[in-house]
Design a protein around this motif. Structure first.
Motif, PDB file in Angstrom:
ATOM      1  N   THR A 106       9.307  -1.511  33.338  1.00  0.00           N
ATOM      2  CA  THR A 106       7.926  -1.207  33.720  1.00  0.00           C
ATOM      3  C   THR A 106       7.138  -2.484  33.954  1.00  0.00           C
ATOM      4  O   THR A 106       6.394  -2.602  34.939  1.00  0.00           O
ATOM      5  CB  THR A 106       7.241  -0.384  32.604  1.00  0.00           C
ATOM      6  OG1 THR A 106       7.981   0.790  32.349  1.00  0.00           O
ATOM      7  CG2 THR A 106       5.819  -0.022  33.007  1.00  0.00           C
ATOM      8  N   GLN A 107       7.286  -3.460  33.081  1.00  0.00           N
ATOM      9  CA  GLN A 107       6.583  -4.736  33.239  1.00  0.00           C
ATOM     10  C   GLN A 107       7.084  -5.497  34.462  1.00  0.00           C
ATOM     11  O   GLN A 107       6.301  -6.147  35.163  1.00  0.00           O
ATOM     12  CB  GLN A 107       6.757  -5.575  31.970  1.00  0.00           C
ATOM     13  CG  GLN A 107       6.011  -5.022  30.768  1.00  0.00           C
ATOM     14  CD  GLN A 107       6.400  -5.705  29.473  1.00  0.00           C
ATOM     15  OE1 GLN A 107       7.582  -5.918  29.185  1.00  0.00           O
ATOM     16  NE2 GLN A 107       5.403  -6.061  28.674  1.00  0.00           N
ATOM     17  N   GLU A 117       5.457  -3.950  37.459  1.00  0.00           N
ATOM     18  CA  GLU A 117       4.059  -4.381  37.550  1.00  0.00           C
ATOM     19  C   GLU A 117       3.970  -5.786  38.159  1.00  0.00           C
ATOM     20  O   GLU A 117       3.098  -6.060  38.988  1.00  0.00           O
ATOM     21  CB  GLU A 117       3.424  -4.367  36.167  1.00  0.00           C
ATOM     22  CG  GLU A 117       1.957  -4.798  36.162  1.00  0.00           C
ATOM     23  CD  GLU A 117       1.355  -4.845  34.771  1.00  0.00           C
ATOM     24  OE1 GLU A 117       0.163  -5.202  34.658  1.00  0.00           O
ATOM     25  OE2 GLU A 117       2.066  -4.531  33.805  1.00  0.00           O
ATOM     26  N   ALA A 118       4.893  -6.665  37.761  1.00  0.00           N
ATOM     27  CA  ALA A 118       4.889  -8.028  38.294  1.00  0.00           C
ATOM     28  C   ALA A 118       5.285  -8.052  39.769  1.00  0.00           C
ATOM     29  O   ALA A 118       4.742  -8.845  40.555  1.00  0.00           O
ATOM     30  CB  ALA A 118       5.829  -8.907  37.481  1.00  0.00           C
ATOM     31  N   SER A 125       1.632   4.918  36.215  1.00  0.00           N
ATOM     32  CA  SER A 125       0.809   3.811  35.714  1.00  0.00           C
ATOM     33  C   SER A 125       0.100   4.159  34.410  1.00  0.00           C
ATOM     34  O   SER A 125      -0.250   3.272  33.633  1.00  0.00           O
ATOM     35  CB  SER A 125      -0.222   3.406  36.769  1.00  0.00           C
ATOM     36  OG  SER A 125      -1.050   4.501  37.107  1.00  0.00           O
ATOM     37  N   ALA A 146       6.362 -11.322  34.838  1.00  0.00           N
ATOM     38  CA  ALA A 146       6.185 -10.225  33.880  1.00  0.00           C
ATOM     39  C   ALA A 146       6.050 -10.754  32.466  1.00  0.00           C
ATOM     40  O   ALA A 146       5.208 -10.294  31.682  1.00  0.00           O
ATOM     41  CB  ALA A 146       7.365  -9.256  33.975  1.00  0.00           C
ATOM     42  N   ARG A 161      -5.907 -12.338  37.738  1.00  0.00           N
ATOM     43  CA  ARG A 161      -5.265 -11.178  37.129  1.00  0.00           C
ATOM     44  C   ARG A 161      -4.837 -11.468  35.683  1.00  0.00           C
ATOM     45  O   ARG A 161      -4.985 -10.628  34.796  1.00  0.00           O
ATOM     46  CB  ARG A 161      -4.033 -10.764  37.949  1.00  0.00           C
ATOM     47  CG  ARG A 161      -3.266  -9.570  37.387  1.00  0.00           C
ATOM     48  CD  ARG A 161      -1.957  -9.349  38.147  1.00  0.00           C
ATOM     49  NE  ARG A 161      -2.187  -8.954  39.520  1.00  0.00           N
ATOM     50  CZ  ARG A 161      -2.236  -7.701  39.965  1.00  0.00           C
ATOM     51  NH1 ARG A 161      -2.076  -6.692  39.113  1.00  0.00           N
ATOM     52  NH2 ARG A 161      -2.427  -7.433  41.245  1.00  0.00           N
ATOM     53  N   SER A 162      -4.281 -12.662  35.469  1.00  0.00           N
ATOM     54  CA  SER A 162      -3.657 -12.965  34.179  1.00  0.00           C
ATOM     55  C   SER A 162      -4.510 -13.823  33.259  1.00  0.00           C
ATOM     56  O   SER A 162      -4.291 -13.852  32.042  1.00  0.00           O
ATOM     57  CB  SER A 162      -2.328 -13.681  34.420  1.00  0.00           C
ATOM     58  OG  SER A 162      -2.553 -14.951  35.014  1.00  0.00           O
ATOM     59  N   HIS A 200       6.092   3.253  39.811  1.00  0.00           N
ATOM     60  CA  HIS A 200       5.104   2.474  39.066  1.00  0.00           C
ATOM     61  C   HIS A 200       3.701   3.034  39.281  1.00  0.00           C
ATOM     62  O   HIS A 200       2.918   3.155  38.338  1.00  0.00           O
ATOM     63  CB  HIS A 200       5.151   1.012  39.505  1.00  0.00           C
ATOM     64  CG  HIS A 200       4.171   0.152  38.761  1.00  0.00           C
ATOM     65  ND1 HIS A 200       4.296  -0.104  37.405  1.00  0.00           N
ATOM     66  CD2 HIS A 200       3.053  -0.487  39.160  1.00  0.00           C
ATOM     67  CE1 HIS A 200       3.299  -0.882  37.024  1.00  0.00           C
ATOM     68  NE2 HIS A 200       2.532  -1.119  38.065  1.00  0.00           N
ATOM     69  N   ILE A 201       3.396   3.390  40.512  1.00  0.00           N
ATOM     70  CA  ILE A 201       2.075   3.956  40.811  1.00  0.00           C
ATOM     71  C   ILE A 201       1.914   5.316  40.144  1.00  0.00           C
ATOM     72  O   ILE A 201       0.888   5.608  39.514  1.00  0.00           O
ATOM     73  CB  ILE A 201       1.875   4.066  42.337  1.00  0.00           C
ATOM     74  CG1 ILE A 201       1.792   2.660  42.960  1.00  0.00           C
ATOM     75  CG2 ILE A 201       0.606   4.857  42.660  1.00  0.00           C
ATOM     76  CD1 ILE A 201       1.864   2.661  44.470  1.00  0.00           C
ATOM     77  N   MET A 223       4.606  -5.726  41.889  1.00  0.00           N
ATOM     78  CA  MET A 223       3.404  -5.303  42.601  1.00  0.00           C
ATOM     79  C   MET A 223       2.362  -6.407  42.618  1.00  0.00           C
ATOM     80  O   MET A 223       1.676  -6.626  43.639  1.00  0.00           O
ATOM     81  CB  MET A 223       2.836  -4.034  41.970  1.00  0.00           C
ATOM     82  CG  MET A 223       1.585  -3.505  42.678  1.00  0.00           C
ATOM     83  SD  MET A 223       1.161  -1.814  42.178  1.00  0.00           S
ATOM     84  CE  MET A 223       2.418  -0.886  43.054  1.00  0.00           C
ATOM     85  N   ALA A 224       2.220  -7.140  41.517  1.00  0.00           N
ATOM     86  CA  ALA A 224       1.256  -8.241  41.458  1.00  0.00           C
ATOM     87  C   ALA A 224       1.588  -9.313  42.493  1.00  0.00           C
ATOM     88  O   ALA A 224       0.697  -9.834  43.181  1.00  0.00           O
ATOM     89  CB  ALA A 224       1.236  -8.845  40.056  1.00  0.00           C
TER      90      ALA A 224
END
Length: 331
Positions: free
Chosen positions: A258-259, A262-263, A323, A284, A33-34, A319-320, A265-266
């Motif tokens: 927001t970040q 996202e993290a 997005s 994040a 992912r990263s 978040h979804i 969820m990751a």
């Protein structure tokens, strides 16, 4: 911090009676992912679901061994610190009174009660709750447990010792900042071991006091710390941890809510681990700075997984839904 490596080793032996060594995994999907090799230190795997278990356990153990057994302890918390103090107090037959702000996590409150703590709801935020705890200390003669203390840091430093010994030649480690014990432990142990690893602190956009203080070189208070990442909801940074951070941290960065979402969820998708907001902040920041970190051995401290189900679902839904929106609002 004045403790030696030998004293830290002794604390580690005590901590391991309750907190087995937590793993440091490099998850392939996170790397995919990263684009960064990320070693995740899983402090969400302690018996209280947070790195704080180590500090509270060590603090109360040292207090009792010093010959001082107070009639009660009092402290302020958003939850993880309070669980650790309640646990340490109960193990030693001491009553712990835990002051939390209004609207605090119901599940963290329940956990503190389950560990034997008397939960008192008072104050609009953590810093007001801390004032209430000080008033209770003066009124009842309780022992006040601060949010930052050498014995707390010495206990928390056992996770830093585990990380540095488990993952050799780390280039950089990212860690969220609440009251400062986590980042100060990483700096202190790095120096005790003579390592060159860079330590970078992470704050939330809606609770940036430590980032502002790092930039200014002195404590900078904020009016609010209204972030769902409650483990970082500090608006009044203390001088002692800030001094250590100013001297030993490479940087203190800020990530948006927001970040952080996202993290979170990751972590769930790539590792099937549940991370609270503060617990996901280090990841994040790594994802936000991935272009600078490729080829570097990087660690993220997943400091805890204690998030209410309702909050987790709310954050994930937003978040979804948002997005495609660069600035969604998170309660």
């Amino acid at each position: 911090m004045k403790f030696t490596l030998e004293e830290l080793e002794a604390s580690h032996r005590v901590v391991k009676e309750f907190v087995p060594e937590t793993p440091s995994y490099a998850w392939p999907l996170l790397k995919k992912r990263s684009g960064v090799e990320i070693f995740v230190k899983h402090e969400n795997h302690t018996p209280t679901g947070s790195f704080k278990a180590r500090g509270g356990f060590t603090y109360v153990d040292a207090l009792v061994k010093s010959g001082s057994t107070p009639k009660g302890l009092v402290t302020a918390t958003r939850g993880n610190h309070g669980q650790s103090i309640a646990l340490g107090a109960t193990r030693n037959g001491i009553k712990a009174h835990i002051v939390v702000p209004e609207g605090n996590s119901l599940e963290k409150n329940a956990a503190m009660q389950a560990f034997g703590g008397n939960v008192i709801i008072a104050g609009k935020d953590f810093d007001v709750s801390r004032q209430v705890a000080q008033e209770l200390q003066a009124e009842h003669g309780y022992h006040m447990v601060p949010a930052f203390h050498e014995n707390l840091v010495r206990g928390v430093s056992t996770y830093a010792l585990e990380l540095y010994r488990a993952v050799s030649d780390l280039d950089v480690v990212y860690v969220p900042i609440g009251m400062g014990s986590g980042i100060c432990s990483l700096i202190t142990v790095r120096d005790l071991l003579g390592l060159k690893t860079k330590v970078i602190g992470v704050t939330a956009k809606k609770a940036p006091s430590f980032a502002l203080s790092f930039a200014a070189g002195k404590p900078v208070q904020t009016e609010t710390a209204d972030t769902f990442a409650d483990g970082m909801a500090c608006r009044d940074p203390q001088e002692e941890p800030l001094e250590i951070i100013l001297e030993g941290a490479e940087d203190v960065v800020t990530v948006s809510e927001t970040q952080i979402a996202e993290a979170m969820m990751a972590y769930y998708q790539d590792t099937h681990n549940l991370a609270e907001g503060a617990g996901a902040a280090a990841l994040a920041a790594i994802m936000a700075n991935r272009s600078k970190l490729r080829g570097k051995r990087t660690a993220a401290i997943l400091t805890g997984g204690n998030i209410d189900l309702s909050t987790f679902l709310k954050v994930m839904r937003k978040h979804i839904q948002n997005s495609g929106n660069p600035h969604p609002e998170y309660a």
